[in-house]
Design an enzyme around this catalytic site. Structure first.
Site, PDB file in Angstrom:
ATOM      1  N   LYS A 253       0.859  -1.193   0.000  1.00  0.00           N
ATOM      2  CA  LYS A 253       0.000   0.000   0.000  1.00  0.00           C
ATOM      3  C   LYS A 253       0.888   1.233   0.000  1.00  0.00           C
ATOM      4  O   LYS A 253       2.026   1.190   0.470  1.00  0.00           O
ATOM      5  CB  LYS A 253      -0.881   0.016   1.251  1.00  0.00           C
ATOM      6  CG  LYS A 253      -2.132   0.821   1.103  1.00  0.00           C
ATOM      7  CD  LYS A 253      -3.244  -0.012   0.485  1.00  0.00           C
ATOM      8  CE  LYS A 253      -4.495   0.786   0.247  1.00  0.00           C
ATOM      9  NZ  LYS A 253      -5.624  -0.090  -0.122  1.00  0.00           N
TER      10      LYS A 253
ATOM     11  N   ASP B  59      -7.108   4.398  -4.237  1.00  0.00           N
ATOM     12  CA  ASP B  59      -7.755   4.238  -2.931  1.00  0.00           C
ATOM     13  C   ASP B  59      -8.378   5.614  -2.676  1.00  0.00           C
ATOM     14  O   ASP B  59      -8.575   6.390  -3.632  1.00  0.00           O
ATOM     15  CB  ASP B  59      -6.726   3.828  -1.853  1.00  0.00           C
ATOM     16  CG  ASP B  59      -7.396   3.279  -0.592  1.00  0.00           C
ATOM     17  OD1 ASP B  59      -7.701   2.083  -0.555  1.00  0.00           O
ATOM     18  OD2 ASP B  59      -7.647   4.052   0.360  1.00  0.00           O
TER      19      ASP B  59
HETATM   20  N1  GLU Z   1      -7.545   0.235  -2.679  1.00  0.00           N
HETATM   21  C1  GLU Z   1      -8.308  -0.921  -3.009  1.00  0.00           C
HETATM   22  C2  GLU Z   1      -8.365  -1.860  -1.819  1.00  0.00           C
HETATM   23  O1  GLU Z   1      -8.410  -1.401  -0.682  1.00  0.00           O
HETATM   24  C3  GLU Z   1      -7.875  -1.571  -4.318  1.00  0.00           C
HETATM   25  C4  GLU Z   1      -6.459  -2.021  -4.381  1.00  0.00           C
HETATM   26  C5  GLU Z   1      -6.028  -2.480  -5.767  1.00  0.00           C
HETATM   27  O2  GLU Z   1      -6.860  -2.559  -6.659  1.00  0.00           O
HETATM   28  O3  GLU Z   1      -4.841  -2.773  -5.916  1.00  0.00           O
HETATM   29  O4  GLU Z   1      -8.418  -3.059  -1.940  1.00  0.00           O
END
Ligand code: GLU
Length: 447
Positions: free
Chosen positions: A126, A166
């Site tokens: 992340k 996100d």
């Molecule tokens: N931010 C999204 C999550 O919390 C998607 C992450 C992604 O697609 O890599 O899963």
């Protein structure tokens, strides 16, 4: 065994001081995988959990850009690459003023299990920045994204680490980030997901998270002999996840009675449907007050300033706004109102004490790691689309998404059953997600 888990939690706290969100998720996950550690002493001997709670790599970097007034602005960017046992690091980027390592680590840690649950080959990571996109011009957003990518590019790659969006990072930001990556590396590759359809994006990715949440909720209800049709559903938030959730709930015959924004919540007994959903689409991610304008536009709806929708009586609650939006007092109100189901749309929307209270009082909880995994699952399908130099149709994507969500529910329920925990999706999701990562880590030796 409880003692060893406590020790691991202490290690995480000591090594990451002042990061309560990260402590919260470590505590929640490790407590529920205790029976797995009991059954596998080799995991303890090989320091597997100590390795799991320590990111494989984490970078923090300066992001310098110039605003529209010619003033130099400095922000801080992050990427935490948590675990690559089952695939390249995968997870979104969050741009919000409250971003700091505790938020990125909590999200990155959760992503390990969520991504594992999808059954697809993606590890956990992340990133983000303490940058507030609200009130910025389009040109400022572009300059910030370009400056951010000018450092991030050296840490990512289609087989290394694949970021996505996100909170605060949507299609526009992904476009600017992708453009800058391509300019620097001179390669056209699937290094980011959530891209626009014109340049490698996946049909259906935008609504995937919300649709997946509703498929998961449907499975929860089905397991308990109930149907979504005719149910009153209290939803929070008004962004992308809420929009997809509301759309699919309506399609499956449920009634959405609340949405919320920074100014409070809306109770709409006629249901948030039809052109009201288009209105949500318009507002998506604007960060502005949305409830008072909604109440003006649709006078039958009631606006409750500064409040959260958890005081409303509903058959099913779906929090889709942000972390820790359900506290113990909200949990008490929900139980007092006869709440039977909570399906988490946002990442970690429920505090640990609220979660315990709900479960102790018989509420069936669908945890976010499982329920909102449809977004990242479709991101992985987008990676496959890009690597195969092809394009998938919306029907192909929706079909896969539905199958993935049904399987996640099945595997979480089975894992809970296997360890004698009954129908406990919170523990089951953690266990099912952990088992695959643990097996891969064991096979790959001490790395
Ligand atoms: N931010 C999204 C999550 O919390 C998607 C992450 C992604 O697609 O890599 O899963």
């Amino acid at each position: 065994m409880a003692k060893i888990v406590e020790q691991y939690i202490e290690i995480a706290k000591k090594r990451n001081p002042g990061e309560p969100e990260f402590h919260q998720t470590v505590e929640e996950v490790l407590t529920s995988i205790e029976p797995v550690l009991e059954a596998h002493p080799e995991y303890v001997e090989s320091g597997l959990v100590e390795r799991l709670i320590e990111p494989e790599r984490g970078v923090s970097f300066r992001v310098v850009w110039v605003d529209d007034n010619g003033k130099v602005q400095v922000n801080r960017g992050y990427r935490y690459e948590f675990n690559s046992a089952i695939g390249p690091y995968k997870g979104g980027l969050r741009f919000a003023p409250n971003v700091y390592p505790g938020i990125i680590k909590f999200l990155g840690f959760e992503q390990i299990f969520k991504n594992s649950l999808t059954g697809l080959p993606i590890g956990g990571g992340k990133g983000g920045a303490d940058f507030d996109p609200n009130g910025k011009s389009d040109a400022e957003i572009m300059r910030f994204c370009q400056a951010f990518m000018t450092e991030l590019y050296r840490h990512i790659g289609p087989s290394t680490d694949v970021p996505a969006g996100d909170l605060g990072v949507g299609a526009r930001e992904i476009g600017y980030l992708f453009g800058q990556y391509k300019r620097i590396v001179n390669r056209y590759e699937g290094v980011l997901t959530g891209k626009g359809l014109a340049y490698g994006g996946l049909a259906g990715r935008t609504e995937a998270t919300g649709y997946g949440i509703v498929f998961f909720a449907r499975e929860m209800l089905k397991h308990c002999g109930e149907d979504l049709k005719g149910k009153n559903v209290a939803v929070s938030g008004f962004g992308n996840v809420t929009w997809g959730t509301v759309q699919k709930l309506n399609e499956l015959g449920a009634k959405v009675i609340t949405i919320s924004g920074p100014d409070g919540y809306i109770y709409d007994e006629d249901g948030v449907s039809g052109d009201k959903v288009d209105y949500l689409l318009e507002l998506r991610g604007s960060g502005k007050n949305i409830c008072s304008p909604y109440a003006e536009k649709y006078p039958n709806a009631k606006f409750f300033a500064g409040k959260k929708p958890w005081e409303v009586k509903a058959d099913l609650y779906i929090p889709c706004a942000t972390q820790n939006e359900i506290h113990i007092e909200d949990a008490k109100a929900m139980v007092a109102n006869g709440c039977k189901f909570l399906c988490e749309g946002a990442n970690m929307p429920t505090t640990n004490d609220a979660l315990k209270y709900l479960m102790d009082n018989g509420v069936v909880v669908g945890p976010s790691k499982a329920a909102n995994a449809g977004g990242v699952a479709c991101s992985c399908i987008e990676m496959g689309q890009n690597a195969g130099h092809t394009v998938f149709s919306p029907a192909q994507v929706y079909e896969q998404l539905e199958t993935i969500m049904v399987n996640i529910h099945k595997h979480a329920a089975e894992a809970s059953e296997k360890y004698g925990l009954g129908y406990n999706l919170v523990a089951g999701a953690n266990i099912a997600g952990f088992e695959k990562v643990a097996e891969a880590m064991m096979a790959q030796g001490l790395v």
